[in-house]
Design a protein around this motif. Sequence first.
Motif, PDB file in Angstrom:
ATOM      1  N   THR A   1       0.908  -0.925  -0.057  1.00 20.25           N
ATOM      2  CA  THR A   1      -0.218  -0.103  -0.001  1.00 20.25           C
ATOM      3  C   THR A   1       1.003   1.471  -0.045  1.00 20.25           C
ATOM      4  OG1 THR A   1       0.007  -0.146   2.743  1.00 20.25           O
ATOM      5  CG2 THR A   1      -2.125  -0.985   1.204  1.00 20.25           C
ATOM      6  N   VAL A   2       1.995   0.735   0.381  1.00 20.45           N
ATOM      7  CA  VAL A   2       3.044   2.398   0.002  1.00 20.45           C
ATOM      8  C   VAL A   2       3.107   2.728  -1.101  1.00 20.45           C
ATOM      9  CG1 VAL A   2       5.169   3.650   0.743  1.00 20.45           C
ATOM     10  CG2 VAL A   2       4.529   1.236   1.928  1.00 20.45           C
ATOM     11  N   GLY A   3       2.973   4.090  -0.951  1.00 20.20           N
ATOM     12  CA  GLY A   3       2.791   5.453  -1.689  1.00 20.20           C
ATOM     13  C   GLY A   3       3.958   6.536  -1.785  1.00 20.20           C
ATOM     14  N   ALA A   4       3.642   7.211  -2.538  1.00 17.07           N
ATOM     15  CA  ALA A   4       5.261   8.743  -2.494  1.00 17.07           C
ATOM     16  C   ALA A   4       3.780   9.776  -2.736  1.00 17.07           C
ATOM     17  CB  ALA A   4       6.155   8.674  -2.690  1.00 17.07           C
ATOM     18  N   ALA A   5       4.261  10.939  -1.923  1.00 16.18           N
ATOM     19  CA  ALA A   5       3.867  12.285  -2.972  1.00 16.18           C
ATOM     20  C   ALA A   5       5.171  13.339  -3.330  1.00 16.18           C
ATOM     21  CB  ALA A   5       2.604  12.986  -1.777  1.00 16.18           C
ATOM     22  N   ILE A   6       4.866  13.688  -3.518  1.00 17.54           N
ATOM     23  CA  ILE A   6       6.070  15.195  -4.460  1.00 17.54           C
ATOM     24  C   ILE A   6       5.963  16.088  -4.239  1.00 17.54           C
ATOM     25  CG2 ILE A   6       8.594  15.381  -5.876  1.00 17.54           C
ATOM     26  CD1 ILE A   6       8.122  11.889  -6.606  1.00 17.54           C
ATOM     27  N   PHE A   7       6.081  16.818  -3.503  1.00 22.03           N
ATOM     28  CA  PHE A   7       5.615  18.336  -3.492  1.00 22.03           C
ATOM     29  C   PHE A   7       6.769  19.337  -4.301  1.00 22.03           C
ATOM     30  CE2 PHE A   7       3.433  16.526   0.421  1.00 22.03           C
ATOM     31  CZ  PHE A   7       2.305  17.017   0.332  1.00 22.03           C
ATOM     32  N   HIS A   8       6.012  19.605  -4.496  1.00 21.53           N
ATOM     33  CA  HIS A   8       6.905  20.255  -5.764  1.00 21.53           C
ATOM     34  C   HIS A   8       6.971  22.032  -5.393  1.00 21.53           C
ATOM     35  CE1 HIS A   8       6.602  17.302  -8.392  1.00 21.53           C
ATOM     36  NE2 HIS A   8       7.318  17.501  -9.038  1.00 21.53           N
ATOM     37  N   PHE A   9       8.305  22.632  -5.192  1.00 17.70           N
ATOM     38  CA  PHE A   9       7.530  23.830  -4.867  1.00 17.70           C
ATOM     39  C   PHE A   9       8.550  25.084  -5.910  1.00 17.70           C
ATOM     40  CE2 PHE A   9       8.506  21.369   0.246  1.00 17.70           C
ATOM     41  CZ  PHE A   9       7.770  21.734  -0.010  1.00 17.70           C
ATOM     42  N   ASP A  10       8.787  24.703  -6.043  1.00 18.99           N
ATOM     43  CA  ASP A  10       9.595  25.375  -7.507  1.00 18.99           C
ATOM     44  C   ASP A  10       8.686  24.754  -9.107  1.00 18.99           C
ATOM     45  OD1 ASP A  10      11.570  23.675  -8.054  1.00 18.99           O
ATOM     46  OD2 ASP A  10      12.868  24.918  -7.257  1.00 18.99           O
ATOM     47  N   ASP A  11       8.925  24.903 -10.527  1.00 16.21           N
ATOM     48  CA  ASP A  11       8.194  24.353 -10.924  1.00 16.21           C
ATOM     49  C   ASP A  11       9.537  23.639 -11.045  1.00 16.21           C
ATOM     50  OD1 ASP A  11       6.375  25.980 -11.416  1.00 16.21           O
ATOM     51  OD2 ASP A  11       7.393  28.061 -12.601  1.00 16.21           O
ATOM     52  N   ALA A  12       8.905  22.184 -11.859  1.00 21.66           N
ATOM     53  CA  ALA A  12       9.805  21.313 -12.826  1.00 21.66           C
ATOM     54  C   ALA A  12       9.673  20.932 -14.106  1.00 21.66           C
ATOM     55  CB  ALA A  12       9.497  20.535 -11.875  1.00 21.66           C
ATOM     56  N   PRO A  13       9.624  21.169 -15.407  1.00 24.83           N
ATOM     57  CA  PRO A  13       9.718  20.947 -16.697  1.00 24.83           C
ATOM     58  C   PRO A  13      10.535  20.044 -16.745  1.00 24.83           C
ATOM     59  CG  PRO A  13      11.362  23.456 -16.207  1.00 24.83           C
ATOM     60  CD  PRO A  13      10.715  22.754 -14.900  1.00 24.83           C
ATOM     61  N   GLU A  14      11.206  19.480 -18.156  1.00 25.02           N
ATOM     62  CA  GLU A  14      11.648  18.924 -17.931  1.00 25.02           C
ATOM     63  C   GLU A  14      13.564  19.069 -18.145  1.00 25.02           C
ATOM     64  OE1 GLU A  14      12.223  14.838 -21.812  1.00 25.02           O
ATOM     65  OE2 GLU A  14      10.737  17.004 -21.533  1.00 25.02           O
ATOM     66  N   GLU A  15      13.332  20.188 -18.554  1.00 25.97           N
ATOM     67  CA  GLU A  15      14.790  20.932 -18.550  1.00 25.97           C
ATOM     68  C   GLU A  15      15.342  20.814 -17.249  1.00 25.97           C
ATOM     69  OE1 GLU A  15      12.990  24.274 -19.703  1.00 25.97           O
ATOM     70  OE2 GLU A  15      12.559  22.017 -19.801  1.00 25.97           O
ATOM     71  N   LYS A  16      14.405  21.297 -15.592  1.00 23.88           N
ATOM     72  CA  LYS A  16      15.225  21.126 -14.689  1.00 23.88           C
ATOM     73  C   LYS A  16      14.991  19.201 -13.949  1.00 23.88           C
ATOM     74  CE  LYS A  16      13.888  23.840 -11.877  1.00 23.88           C
ATOM     75  NZ  LYS A  16      12.795  25.275 -10.732  1.00 23.88           N
ATOM     76  N   GLY A  17      15.317  17.982 -14.765  1.00 26.77           N
ATOM     77  CA  GLY A  17      15.168  16.548 -14.314  1.00 26.77           C
ATOM     78  C   GLY A  17      13.562  16.107 -13.928  1.00 26.77           C
ATOM     79  N   CYS A  18      12.847  16.659 -14.371  1.00 25.84           N
ATOM     80  CA  CYS A  18      11.745  16.094 -13.395  1.00 25.84           C
ATOM     81  C   CYS A  18      11.420  15.280 -13.665  1.00 25.84           C
ATOM     82  CB  CYS A  18       9.874  17.115 -14.621  1.00 25.84           C
ATOM     83  SG  CYS A  18      10.192  16.209 -15.968  1.00 25.84           S
ATOM     84  N   VAL A  19       9.949  14.409 -12.389  1.00 25.55           N
ATOM     85  CA  VAL A  19      10.333  12.868 -12.385  1.00 25.55           C
ATOM     86  C   VAL A  19       9.719  12.225 -13.533  1.00 25.55           C
ATOM     87  CG1 VAL A  19       8.940  11.328 -11.095  1.00 25.55           C
ATOM     88  CG2 VAL A  19       9.546  12.883  -9.690  1.00 25.55           C
ATOM     89  N   ARG A  20      10.519  11.250 -14.441  1.00 24.60           N
ATOM     90  CA  ARG A  20      10.229  10.127 -15.086  1.00 24.60           C
ATOM     91  C   ARG A  20       9.366   9.329 -14.417  1.00 24.60           C
ATOM     92  NH1 ARG A  20      12.486  13.274 -19.535  1.00 24.60           N
ATOM     93  NH2 ARG A  20      12.241  11.218 -21.207  1.00 24.60           N
ATOM     94  N   ILE A  21       7.869   8.767 -15.500  1.00 26.88           N
ATOM     95  CA  ILE A  21       7.541   6.979 -15.349  1.00 26.88           C
ATOM     96  C   ILE A  21       6.596   6.714 -16.188  1.00 26.88           C
ATOM     97  CG2 ILE A  21       4.805   7.067 -14.680  1.00 26.88           C
ATOM     98  CD1 ILE A  21       4.891   8.710 -12.563  1.00 26.88           C
TER      99      ILE A  21
END
Length: 246
Positions: free
Chosen positions: A129-149
Amino acid sequence: MIDPSMVRFYQDNGYLLVKGLLSREEALAYRRECHEVLARLRPVDPTWGSARELGGGATELRHCHDAQFYSAAFARLMLDPRFTDVAAALMGTENVQLHHTKIFVKPAEKGSPFPMHQDAAHFPHTRHTVGAAIFHFDDAPEEKGCVRIVPGSHRQGPLPHVEEGGWHLPTSRWPLESAVPVAAEAGDVLFMTYLTVHGSGVNRADEARTTLLIQFRDPEDRPADNVHRSRGQGMMLRGVDPTALD
């Protein structure tokens, strides 16, 4: 904040990006808090050896485990119903228990990537059941190394990981560039199961990428191994712990 179609998307794809869970102003205030906390701590770079190879050179990462023990702001955020209500709905339970928290900052122009992996490899549980929540505190476009799924990858269950250079999936079979980028804005929160295959790229932008990770679980889901013990683990974020009656 959440409706049945969002829960179905999470169940089908293993992740859900909740837009604007925090206001942009709130997110930027937490961003300042993250950087102030890290400025007070001894610098530690947790970049995996395999991640340096993936980044094509010298990259850096700043982080802090158990953020709520360094700033009350994060303790309050963990209990915010805007977060805990979504976490409960996605797990299908009334009760939400803390596993651990981490601040992650990818510095500008050289922020370290993460090879593709499942969080389950680091702290397996019996009911998943374990989950993750990633809070973004600034913009995270692809060039900033955003999460990929890799959508739907959670349905494959726990996968064998490579221990050398970190704890990740074989890069030849799970290349980072083949995963779907999940760009986000300040205030967005990315939820995903701990079985969802994910990673992130190098931050090549001129601004740091700042996130807070909160890992949560159903309190009736017990660890399969005695690993990854964190301060505050077991704290109830919503509801009660039924196992405390045993």
